[in-house]
Design a protein around this motif. Structure first.
Motif, PDB file in Angstrom:
ATOM      1  N   THR A 236     -46.214  22.467 -10.352  1.00  0.00           N
ATOM      2  CA  THR A 236     -46.423  23.413 -11.447  1.00  0.00           C
ATOM      3  C   THR A 236     -46.282  22.705 -12.791  1.00  0.00           C
ATOM      4  O   THR A 236     -45.300  21.988 -13.026  1.00  0.00           O
ATOM      5  N   ILE A 237     -47.266  22.904 -13.651  1.00  0.00           N
ATOM      6  CA  ILE A 237     -47.250  22.287 -14.973  1.00  0.00           C
ATOM      7  C   ILE A 237     -46.167  22.921 -15.841  1.00  0.00           C
ATOM      8  O   ILE A 237     -46.050  24.151 -15.924  1.00  0.00           O
ATOM      9  N   ASP A 239     -44.504  22.578 -19.809  1.00  0.00           N
ATOM     10  CA  ASP A 239     -44.737  22.023 -21.138  1.00  0.00           C
ATOM     11  C   ASP A 239     -43.747  20.914 -21.473  1.00  0.00           C
ATOM     12  O   ASP A 239     -44.101  19.933 -22.139  1.00  0.00           O
ATOM     13  N   LYS A 242     -44.901  17.495 -20.274  1.00  0.00           N
ATOM     14  CA  LYS A 242     -46.182  16.953 -20.729  1.00  0.00           C
ATOM     15  C   LYS A 242     -45.957  15.720 -21.600  1.00  0.00           C
ATOM     16  O   LYS A 242     -44.992  15.634 -22.364  1.00  0.00           O
ATOM     17  N   MET A 249     -54.331  15.943 -18.096  1.00  0.00           N
ATOM     18  CA  MET A 249     -53.526  17.040 -17.570  1.00  0.00           C
ATOM     19  C   MET A 249     -52.581  17.627 -18.614  1.00  0.00           C
ATOM     20  O   MET A 249     -52.051  18.725 -18.414  1.00  0.00           O
ATOM     21  N   GLN A 250     -52.408  16.939 -19.738  1.00  0.00           N
ATOM     22  CA  GLN A 250     -51.594  17.510 -20.808  1.00  0.00           C
ATOM     23  C   GLN A 250     -52.242  18.752 -21.406  1.00  0.00           C
ATOM     24  O   GLN A 250     -51.590  19.531 -22.101  1.00  0.00           O
ATOM     25  N   GLU A 254     -49.221  25.795 -19.099  1.00  0.00           N
ATOM     26  CA  GLU A 254     -47.940  25.869 -18.411  1.00  0.00           C
ATOM     27  C   GLU A 254     -48.028  26.927 -17.309  1.00  0.00           C
ATOM     28  O   GLU A 254     -48.584  28.006 -17.498  1.00  0.00           O
ATOM     29  N   VAL A 263     -52.516  15.355  -8.394  1.00  0.00           N
ATOM     30  CA  VAL A 263     -51.665  14.766  -9.429  1.00  0.00           C
ATOM     31  C   VAL A 263     -51.546  13.257  -9.207  1.00  0.00           C
ATOM     32  O   VAL A 263     -51.669  12.461 -10.146  1.00  0.00           O
ATOM     33  N   THR A 274     -49.309  12.589 -18.067  1.00  0.00           N
ATOM     34  CA  THR A 274     -48.675  13.862 -17.733  1.00  0.00           C
ATOM     35  C   THR A 274     -48.583  14.043 -16.217  1.00  0.00           C
ATOM     36  O   THR A 274     -47.578  14.541 -15.705  1.00  0.00           O
ATOM     37  N   HIS A 278     -44.922  14.501 -14.202  1.00  0.00           N
ATOM     38  CA  HIS A 278     -44.680  15.620 -13.295  1.00  0.00           C
ATOM     39  C   HIS A 278     -44.339  15.116 -11.891  1.00  0.00           C
ATOM     40  O   HIS A 278     -43.440  15.648 -11.230  1.00  0.00           O
TER      41      HIS A 278
END
Length: 473
Positions: A236-237, A239, A242, A249-250, A254, A263, A274, A278
């Motif tokens: 899961t992204i 913020d 980042k 991917m930045q 979110e 990824v 990013t 992650h």
């Protein structure tokens, strides 16, 4: 870290001309052959693939040689023409190619099936030597040109060193410090043994930029092989995780989720920072560090093993006192500075400072560091992991971007990761030769005083690859 300039990145020509691409400053400085003393005859080109990208390559070559484009909208995507209006196209051609006769020297890479071609073209002039450019042509779903990337290219290598000693002599001419090696890897997937064919200061650790992501990939693959994670796990992204580019991917929202496989692939394919951070947060910094130490990458400057955001916070956070304190701190002090509430953790990387980052910053103290022997070792571990439970996906990550257009008839499988920042360049390949033998070819180049002219090392990479192709046949 900033996108290594050894990695072709799909950008529109307009972005490059306005300075948004990493190669913008080099567009009007193609590689010149030092061997040519007069204009050589036209080069007979190889067969162009019968694909959508191949058809557009023929069109582009004709246009570069003066053939008119009756209606650019029939050939270029609307997005491209919005960035480069039809009225500017001729000016673009003249700026980049002038009055040269352009011919196709070789097809360097065919990717994305029929959508993307990377080629080398020769620019032949009446009154000066040949020059060479790398040309990437990409088409969209409507088979219109959406990508036209021009980079300095490498011409024919026709003056190979007579020996590895002579090759070392040529590397001596480069400023700063250059290390490297050609190592043979065992074909036994259970073995991580490496044997030096040629080595230049194989135990000298230099800053390696984004090549550190090889260790992150290894640590993730080890967890997957152990059944602790799976390639289809969702990440899961966030913020707060980042980073700055390279990568895309930045820009993800979110809360958006991506499979771990995606990824990891983006981390290697386009050196997505990013994605890297992650993945490091998911697998745990401590596991990356444990794997690095277990495989011999025990340079104390590597610990704590930084995320890319942390590197940017140190170097581009705008607090020079904190930056210098971090550079001088021991491992425990650094961990405290990176912990929540620590002086580095509270800094925000500055895009303004990033846009003006042209000179080396503490590259001998704050970076990721490895020796040529350690880089060969991590490639051997990745070869081992490719033959285990984590297998096919690891291979897919590493072969997604060949770095430079090495001869794929000699090297049918090319695994690559590089890295760079001002004053730093690393290029590391695992090359599977057509006779089944496996090699790691790695170069590190650091200069604490000045920005590197990457292309000067590229020529030597091609020399080393050609020497290795013929070695011990």
């Amino acid at each position: 870290m900033p996108a290594a300039r050894t990695q072709p990145i799909a950008l529109t020509l307009a972005a490059l001309l306005t300075g948004a691409g990493a190669m913008a400053s080099s567009l009007t400085q193609p590689q010149t052959s030092d061997n040519a003393t007069e204009a050589p005859p036209a080069i007979a080109g190889p067969a162009i693939p019968e694909t959508a990208a191949g058809a557009k390559l023929r069109l582009v070559l004709g246009w570069l040689n003066g053939q008119a484009l009756d209606d650019p909208a029939e050939h270029f995507s609307p997005e491209f023409l919005q960035a480069v209006p039809p009225a500017r196209l001729e000016g673009v051609r003249a700026q980049l190619f002038g009055d040269a006769q352009t011919s196709l020297l070789r097809i360097d890479d065919v990717r994305d099936e029929d959508r993307l071609l990377v080629t080398t073209v020769a620019l032949t002039y009446a009154d000066k030597p040949n020059e060479y450019l790398s040309l990437l042509v990409g088409v969209d779903d409507a088979e219109l040109i959406q990508t036209l990337l021009v980079q300095p290219g490498i011409g024919p290598i026709d003056d190979l060193p007579a020996s590895w000693d002579e090759f070392d002599d040529r590397l001596d001419a480069l400023p700063g410090v250059v290390v490297g090696g050609a190592f043979e890897l065992s074909q036994d997937p259970d073995s991580t043994d490496v044997t030096a064919v040629w080595a230049r200061e194989p135990d000298h650790a230099l800053a390696m930029g984004s090549a550190f992501k090889l260790w992150v990939l290894c640590a993730a693959a080890e967890q997957i092989a152990a059944g602790e994670r799976a390639w289809d796990d969702e990440i899961t992204i966030r913020d707060d995780h980042k980073s700055l580019p390279s990568g895309t991917m930045q820009t993800a929202a979110e809360g958006q989720t991506f499979p771990l496989s995606h990824v990891a692939t983006e981390m290697i394919r386009i050196s997505d920072n990013t994605a890297t951070d992650h993945l490091m947060h998911v697998i745990g910094r401590e596991h990356v560090e444990a794997f690095a130490r277990a495989t011999g990458a025990d340079d104390p400057r590597n610990y704590p093993f930084l995320t890319t955001k942390e590197m940017f916070q140190v170097k581009l956070g705008g607090d020079l006192e904190a930056r210098d304190a971090f550079a001088q701190a021991n491992e425990a002090e650094r961990r405290a500075m990176l912990a929540p509430g620590g002086v580095i953790e509270q800094l925000t990387p500055s895009l303004v400072l990033a846009s003006a980052w042209f000179t080396p910053v503490l590259i001998d103290r704050v970076e990721w560091f490895a020796t040529p022997a350690e880089l060969a070792g991590v490639m051997a571990h990745l070869h081992r992991l490719e033959h285990g439970a984590a297998g096919e996906q690891v291979a897919g990550c590493l072969t997604a971007n060949p770095g430079l257009p090495l001869d794929q008839t000699v090297w049918p499988t090319i695994a690559y990761k590089g890295g760079s920042e001002p004053g730093v360049l690393n290029m590391t390949w695992r090359l599977h030769r057509d006779d089944g033998r496996i090699f790691c070819l790695t170069f590190g180049w650091n200069d604490t005083e000045r920005t590197l002219e990457d292309e000067k090392l590229f020529v030597h990479v091609f020399e080393a690859a050609a020497m290795l192709a013929a070695w011990d046949r």
